[in-house]
Design a protein around this motif. Structure first.
Motif, PDB file in Angstrom:
ATOM      1  N   LEU A   4     -61.945 -56.957 145.739  1.00 38.82           N
ATOM      2  CA  LEU A   4     -61.313 -56.166 144.691  1.00 38.82           C
ATOM      3  C   LEU A   4     -59.878 -55.901 145.106  1.00 38.82           C
ATOM      4  O   LEU A   4     -59.627 -55.519 146.252  1.00 38.82           O
ATOM      5  CB  LEU A   4     -62.043 -54.835 144.519  1.00 38.82           C
ATOM      6  N   GLU A   5     -58.934 -56.120 144.192  1.00 38.42           N
ATOM      7  CA  GLU A   5     -57.546 -55.802 144.504  1.00 38.42           C
ATOM      8  C   GLU A   5     -57.466 -54.277 144.626  1.00 38.42           C
ATOM      9  O   GLU A   5     -57.683 -53.553 143.650  1.00 38.42           O
ATOM     10  CB  GLU A   5     -56.624 -56.302 143.397  1.00 38.42           C
ATOM     11  N   GLY A   6     -57.207 -53.821 145.827  1.00 42.84           N
ATOM     12  CA  GLY A   6     -57.195 -52.380 146.042  1.00 42.84           C
ATOM     13  C   GLY A   6     -56.996 -52.026 147.494  1.00 42.84           C
ATOM     14  O   GLY A   6     -56.686 -52.871 148.332  1.00 42.84           O
ATOM     15  N   VAL A  34     -61.030 -59.928 142.200  1.00 41.69           N
ATOM     16  CA  VAL A  34     -60.931 -59.207 140.933  1.00 41.69           C
ATOM     17  C   VAL A  34     -59.663 -58.362 140.964  1.00 41.69           C
ATOM     18  O   VAL A  34     -59.555 -57.402 141.731  1.00 41.69           O
ATOM     19  CB  VAL A  34     -62.171 -58.319 140.690  1.00 41.69           C
ATOM     20  N   ARG A  35     -58.719 -58.743 140.128  1.00 40.11           N
ATOM     21  CA  ARG A  35     -57.436 -58.042 140.060  1.00 40.11           C
ATOM     22  C   ARG A  35     -57.605 -56.685 139.386  1.00 40.11           C
ATOM     23  O   ARG A  35     -58.621 -56.415 138.751  1.00 40.11           O
ATOM     24  CB  ARG A  35     -56.431 -58.908 139.334  1.00 40.11           C
ATOM     25  N   ARG A  36     -56.609 -55.836 139.486  1.00 36.92           N
ATOM     26  CA  ARG A  36     -56.652 -54.484 138.918  1.00 36.92           C
ATOM     27  C   ARG A  36     -56.888 -54.524 137.400  1.00 36.92           C
ATOM     28  O   ARG A  36     -57.520 -53.625 136.858  1.00 36.92           O
ATOM     29  CB  ARG A  36     -55.342 -53.731 139.203  1.00 36.92           C
ATOM     30  N   ASP A  37     -56.382 -55.539 136.733  1.00 33.33           N
ATOM     31  CA  ASP A  37     -56.542 -55.641 135.279  1.00 33.33           C
ATOM     32  C   ASP A  37     -57.865 -56.286 134.872  1.00 33.33           C
ATOM     33  O   ASP A  37     -58.134 -56.479 133.695  1.00 33.33           O
ATOM     34  CB  ASP A  37     -55.375 -56.404 134.658  1.00 33.33           C
ATOM     35  N   GLY A  38     -58.706 -56.629 135.848  1.00 34.42           N
ATOM     36  CA  GLY A  38     -60.003 -57.231 135.570  1.00 34.42           C
ATOM     37  C   GLY A  38     -60.021 -58.746 135.573  1.00 34.42           C
ATOM     38  O   GLY A  38     -61.071 -59.353 135.412  1.00 34.42           O
TER      39      GLY A  38
END
Length: 189
Positions: A119-121, A80-84
């Motif tokens: 999660l991208e993070g 799941v990228r930062r933009d969803g």
């Protein structure tokens, strides 16, 4: 809620097929969601480095850190990228290679019975509202298809070896939306 396509592929998401998966053991039911984080290079977001990593096409010369990890064969079911934006790499009916040596409630080999969501993070950077919204969609969809009974972080199934999703992850979000799911004791489970 997003529908399922044939097998464990979720409709309406980008699909990038990773070769890093295997069959689940006979009789293994998907009952656990493991939440991870990833950023490549570390603490940098955007680009296609994570997708390249999960399909074994990461260029070790592109960044010093990539030389350390380029030979690893890992994957997750979802990213799941930062933009969803959601990217699915492995059919959820299959065993993705995300948790490594792991144990949940005295049951080893979490990959056998879990779905991995990356999660991208980074551990200490807040996740986005869009990511939490998509995480809610994913867990709801997984519960509709599989007998999900618990959610844990990579840090909980591989303590001392992994730290993600880190202290920035809001476990209250999980408790609020799925109060019946088992959580690690230190986060209110």
């Amino acid at each position: 809620m997003r529908p399922w396509l044939g097998g464990g592929w979720l409709a309406g998401v980008r699909q990038v097929f990773s070769p890093n998966f295997g069959s689940r053991p006979v009789g293994a039911e998907v009952s656990l969601v493991v939440i991870h984080n990833i950023s490549l290079p570390p603490n940098e977001f955007g680009g296609d480095w994570v997708a390249r990593f999960f399909v074994n096409q990461l260029d070790p010369a592109a960044h010093p850190y990539f030389a350390e990890i380029a030979g690893q064969q890992v994957s997750a079911h979802f990213y799941v990228r930062r933009d969803g934006q959601i990217v699915q790499f492995v059919d959820c009916d299959r065993r993705a290679w995300h948790a490594g040596r792991s144990t949940w409630l005295e049951r080893e080999n979490c990959n056998d019975y879990s779905v991995g969501i990356e999660l991208e993070g980074a551990d200490d950077l807040p996740y986005t509202t869009a990511q939490y919204g998509v995480l809610r969609e994913l867990i709801d969809a997984l519960q509709a298809r599989y007998p999900i009974t618990a959610v844990a972080g990579h840090c909980h199934v591989a303590p001392g070896r992994k730290s993600d999703p880190g202290p920035a992850f809001d476990w209250r979000f999980i408790r609020q939306h799925w109060p019946a799911l088992a959580l690690p004791a230190e986060v209110g489970g």
